[in-house]
Design a protein around this motif. Structure first.
Motif, PDB file in Angstrom:
ATOM      1  N   GLY A 148       0.806  -1.215   0.000  1.00  0.00           N
ATOM      2  CA  GLY A 148       0.000   0.000   0.000  1.00  0.00           C
ATOM      3  C   GLY A 148       0.837   1.261   0.000  1.00  0.00           C
ATOM      4  N   LEU A 149       1.996   1.192  -0.663  1.00  0.00           N
ATOM      5  CA  LEU A 149       2.923   2.319  -0.711  1.00  0.00           C
ATOM      6  C   LEU A 149       3.231   2.660  -2.168  1.00  0.00           C
ATOM      7  CD1 LEU A 149       5.422   1.139   2.059  1.00  0.00           C
ATOM      8  CD2 LEU A 149       3.649   2.899   2.301  1.00  0.00           C
ATOM      9  N   ALA A 150       3.690   3.876  -2.404  1.00  0.00           N
ATOM     10  CA  ALA A 150       4.048   4.295  -3.758  1.00  0.00           C
ATOM     11  C   ALA A 150       5.144   5.348  -3.702  1.00  0.00           C
ATOM     12  CB  ALA A 150       2.835   4.866  -4.501  1.00  0.00           C
ATOM     13  N   ALA A 151       5.996   5.316  -4.721  1.00  0.00           N
ATOM     14  CA  ALA A 151       6.946   6.404  -4.963  1.00  0.00           C
ATOM     15  C   ALA A 151       6.336   7.316  -6.014  1.00  0.00           C
ATOM     16  CB  ALA A 151       8.276   5.844  -5.462  1.00  0.00           C
ATOM     17  N   PRO A 152       6.390   8.619  -5.839  1.00  0.00           N
ATOM     18  CA  PRO A 152       5.890   9.524  -6.882  1.00  0.00           C
ATOM     19  C   PRO A 152       6.755   9.405  -8.133  1.00  0.00           C
ATOM     20  CG  PRO A 152       6.052  10.641  -4.759  1.00  0.00           C
ATOM     21  CD  PRO A 152       6.789   9.337  -4.622  1.00  0.00           C
ATOM     22  N   LEU A 153       6.186   8.836  -9.187  1.00  0.00           N
ATOM     23  CA  LEU A 153       6.926   8.635 -10.422  1.00  0.00           C
ATOM     24  C   LEU A 153       6.144   9.247 -11.581  1.00  0.00           C
ATOM     25  CD1 LEU A 153       8.246   5.019  -9.665  1.00  0.00           C
ATOM     26  CD2 LEU A 153       9.577   7.132  -9.695  1.00  0.00           C
ATOM     27  N   GLY A 154       6.004   8.554 -12.721  1.00  0.00           N
ATOM     28  CA  GLY A 154       5.362   9.143 -13.886  1.00  0.00           C
ATOM     29  C   GLY A 154       3.982   8.590 -14.153  1.00  0.00           C
ATOM     30  N   VAL A 155       3.590   8.538 -15.431  1.00  0.00           N
ATOM     31  CA  VAL A 155       2.217   8.163 -15.785  1.00  0.00           C
ATOM     32  C   VAL A 155       2.145   7.051 -16.831  1.00  0.00           C
ATOM     33  CG1 VAL A 155       1.301  10.441 -15.221  1.00  0.00           C
ATOM     34  CG2 VAL A 155       2.028   9.970 -17.560  1.00  0.00           C
ATOM     35  N   VAL A 156       3.306   6.510 -17.252  1.00  0.00           N
ATOM     36  CA  VAL A 156       3.339   5.386 -18.190  1.00  0.00           C
ATOM     37  C   VAL A 156       4.234   4.321 -17.581  1.00  0.00           C
ATOM     38  CG1 VAL A 156       4.056   4.629 -20.498  1.00  0.00           C
ATOM     39  CG2 VAL A 156       2.931   6.841 -20.211  1.00  0.00           C
ATOM     40  N   SER A 157       3.718   3.094 -17.415  1.00  0.00           N
ATOM     41  CA  SER A 157       4.431   2.099 -16.628  1.00  0.00           C
ATOM     42  C   SER A 157       5.725   1.619 -17.276  1.00  0.00           C
ATOM     43  CB  SER A 157       3.519   0.898 -16.348  1.00  0.00           C
ATOM     44  OG  SER A 157       3.292   0.136 -17.511  1.00  0.00           O
TER      45      SER A 157
END
Length: 484
Positions: A137-146
Motif C-alpha cells: 500500500g505504498l508508492a513512490a511519486p513517479l510518472g504516468v506510463v508504466s
C-alpha cells in the motif's frame, strides 16, 4: 577480426576481438556486437525516429559490470550511451555506432515497508516499482506510463499522478549509488557528496550512471479515486476553462492532466465505443487520499460538460499507472515532443488551441497520436525552493506538453513542423523561457535545451559537472558543459 566504434572525439576506431574478449571476461551480464545472440533481444528504445544500432552493447548485471564498462569506454575514448528504461524522447538512449550500456537486467526493487523506503536499481521501469511497493500500500511519486524508465524520469525531474501531494520523483530521492566518469562508485545523499546529490535531482544524466536510487515512499493505494472523462471537441474550450478555474483552488491531493487529442481515436476495443473515430479532450485525475472522499472531490471534473464517455471509478493504482501505456508502444512510433512552462491559460489561448485541434488534418500513418497536454502544477511541487534541487522550475502554474507520434517515417517533416509551430505560438504568448527536458524531442542536428531548462541553477550545475566529469565523458544527454 575487429569492431568499428565511434569515438567521443575523433575518427572511428577499430577494436580487435582480443580487446572485446578482455571486456567479456569482466562482465557477468553480456557483451554483444550486432552479429551476436542476445543483441536483438536487448531492451529497445522508445523512439523509433532515432537509429539504434550500437556497435557494442553491454548488458550489465550489476554495479561491477557498469564500472568495467565505463572504464573500458573511457580508456578507448568510445562514444558512450546509457540506457536505463530507454524512454528518451530525444533519442538519448539510442546509439548509432557507439557503445551502449544497457541497465535493463538491473531492475530489482527492494521495499522496506516499515521505513517506507525502496531501493530501486537503475534499469527498473515504473511498473517494476509499482508492483513491489503496492504490495504494501505504498508508492513512490513517479510518472504516468508504466514502461517509463525510473532513472531517466527521476534525473530529469519526474512528474506523475502524485506530484501535487508528494512532489516530483526527484524530490523523493533520499540517496543514490553512482558510477562516475573516473570509474569510482560514489554514494550521493544529503550527508555524503551532497553536491552530487543536489545535481542528480534534476540535472539529468550528466554526472554518472545511477545504479540504484533510494526513494521515500508514501501511503497510496492499492485503490485510488480516479477520474477519466472523455469530452467532445465542441465542448473542449468550455471544459478547459472549467479545469483552469477548478485548479485555482484545488486541494493538493488532486493531480491531473487535460489531454487534447488532435488526431482521432482509433476503433480500439480498449477505448469506449463513443470515442472511436473522434477527436476529444480527456481529463484524467487521481486523488491521493481517502477513496470515497476522492470520488466526491473529483466529481466536478466529471461535470465540466456532457461527456462522450466517463470511466471514472475507484481503481487500482497500478491500473492507473498503466492506463496510457497503449498510446506509447515501445520502439514502434516516431516521436517528437516539446514542452513549455506557462504563466497562465487565458481564454483566447484556449480558443486558439481547440481550433488548431479541429483544423488539424489526419496523417497517413497506421497509428497517429498528436496531442496537447496541460498539467496543473502547484501544491508540493511549488513548495520546494528553486535552489534546493537542480530542478529549478517550481513557480509556473502549468506545464504544457505537445506531442507528435506516428508510424510512417515519410511523415516526419510535417509532424515535426506541426509540433514546432504550435509550440512556438504558445511559447511566444505564455512561456516562461523554460522547458521540461523529459518532454523535449530532438532530431538530427538539433541541440537540446539544457541551458534554458536549468537556467536557474546552470552555473552551479556546471561547477558540479567539473568536479565529477571534467572531461565531459557523459555527453550523450541534455548536456551541461563543465565549468572551466
Amino acid at each position: 577480426m575487429s569492431t568499428t566504434l565511434l569515438q567521443a572525439a575523433g575518427p572511428p576506431i577499430e577494436l580487435a576481438d582480443e580487446a572485446l574478449d578482455g571486456l567479456r571476461a569482466e562482465i557477468r551480464g553480456g557483451v554483444h556486437t550486432p552479429e551476436d545472440d542476445g543483441y536483438a533481444s536487448a531492451r529497445r528504445p522508445y523512439n523509433a525516429m532515432h537509429v539504434d544500432r550500437p556497435s557494442l552493447l553491454v548488458r550489465c548485471a550489476g554495479t561491477a559490470d557498469v564500472v568495467a564498462a565505463v572504464d573500458f569506454a573511457r580508456s578507448h575514448g568510445i562514444e558512450l550511451t546509457v540506457r536505463g528504461g530507454g524512454h528518451s524522447i530525444a533519442g538519448l538512449s539510442s546509439s548509432d555506432g557507439g557503445m551502449a550500456i544497457d541497465l535493463s537486467p538491473m531492475h530489482a526493487v527492494d521495499v522496506d515497508p516499515d521505513a517506507r523506503v525502496a531501493r530501486v536499481q537503475g534499469g527498473a521501469v515504473l511498473g517494476d516499482v509499482d508492483h513491489e511497493t503496492q504490495a504494501f500500500g505504498l508508492a513512490a511519486p513517479l510518472g504516468v506510463v508504466s514502461e517509463t524508465g525510473v532513472a531517466g524520469l527521476t534525473l530529469g525531474g519526474g512528474y506523475g499522478w502524485l506530484r501535487r501531494k508528494h512532489g516530483l520523483a526527484c524530490d523523493n530521492v533520499l540517496g543514490a549509488q553512482v558510477v562516475c566518469a573516473d570509474g569510482q562508485v560514489r554514494t550521493a545523499s544529503a550527508d555524503v557528496n551532497p553536491d552530487l546529490y543536489w545535481a542528480l535531482r534534476g540535472g539529468g544524466g550528466n554526472f554518472g550512471i545511477v545504479t540504484s536510487f533510494t526513494f521515500r515512499l508514501h501511503a497510496v493505494g492499492p485503490e485510488v479515486a480516479f477520474a477519466g472523462v472523455f469530452y467532445g471537441l465542441d465542448d473542449a474550450a468550455q471544459v478547459l476553462r472549467g479545469y483552469r478555474e477548478y485548479f485555482a483552488g484545488a486541494p493538493d491531493e488532486v493531480s491531473a492532466e487535460a489531454i487534447l487529442f488532435c488526431s482521432a481515436f482509433p476503433a480500439d476495443p480498449h477505448l469506449p465505443e463513443p470515442v472511436h473515430g473522434q477527436k476529444a479532450l480527456v481529463v484524467g485525475a487521481v486523488y491521493a487520499g481517502d477513496v470515497d472522499a476522492g470520488m466526491k472531490e473529483l466529481q466536478v471534473l466529471r461535470e465540466l460538460a456532457t461527456p462522450l464517455a466517463d470511466i471514472s471509478q475507484p481503481m487500482p493504482f497500478v491500473a492507473v499507472q498503466g492506463a496510457f501505456d497503449g498510446f506509447f508502444p515501445r520502439g514502434q512510433l516516431h516521436a517528437y515532443w516539446k514542452s513549455l512552462y506557462a504563466r497562465e491559460l487565458p481564454d483566447e489561448t484556449i480558443d486558439r488551441i481547440v481550433q488548431r485541434a479541429k483544423d488539424r488534418p489526419a496523417g497517413r500513418s497506421e497509428f497517429e497520436l498528436a496531442y496537447l497536454d496541460v498539467y496543473p502544477m502547484g501544491g508540493a511541487v511549488s513548495r520546494v525552493a528553486p535552489e534546493a534541487t537542480a530542478f529549478g522550475e517550481r513557480s509556473a502554474p502549468y506545464l504544457v506538453s505537445l506531442g507528435g507520434n506516428w508510424t510512417d517515417p515519410g511523415e516526419s517533416g510535417e509532424q515535426i513542423a506541426w509540433v514546432r509551430g504550435l509550440w512556438q505560438e504558445l511559447d511566444d504568448q505564455l512561456g516562461t523561457g523554460s522547458a521540461y527536458l523529459n518532454f523535449s524531442g530532438r532530431e538530427a542536428g538539433e541541440e537540446a535545451q539544457a541551458a534554458t531548462a536549468t537556467a536557474t541553477n546552470a552555473a552551479r550545475l556546471a561547477d558540479v559537472k567539473a568536479v565529477y566529469d571534467p572531461d565531459n565523458f557523459f555527453r550523450r544527454n541534455h548536456n551541461i558543459v563543465p565549468a572551466s
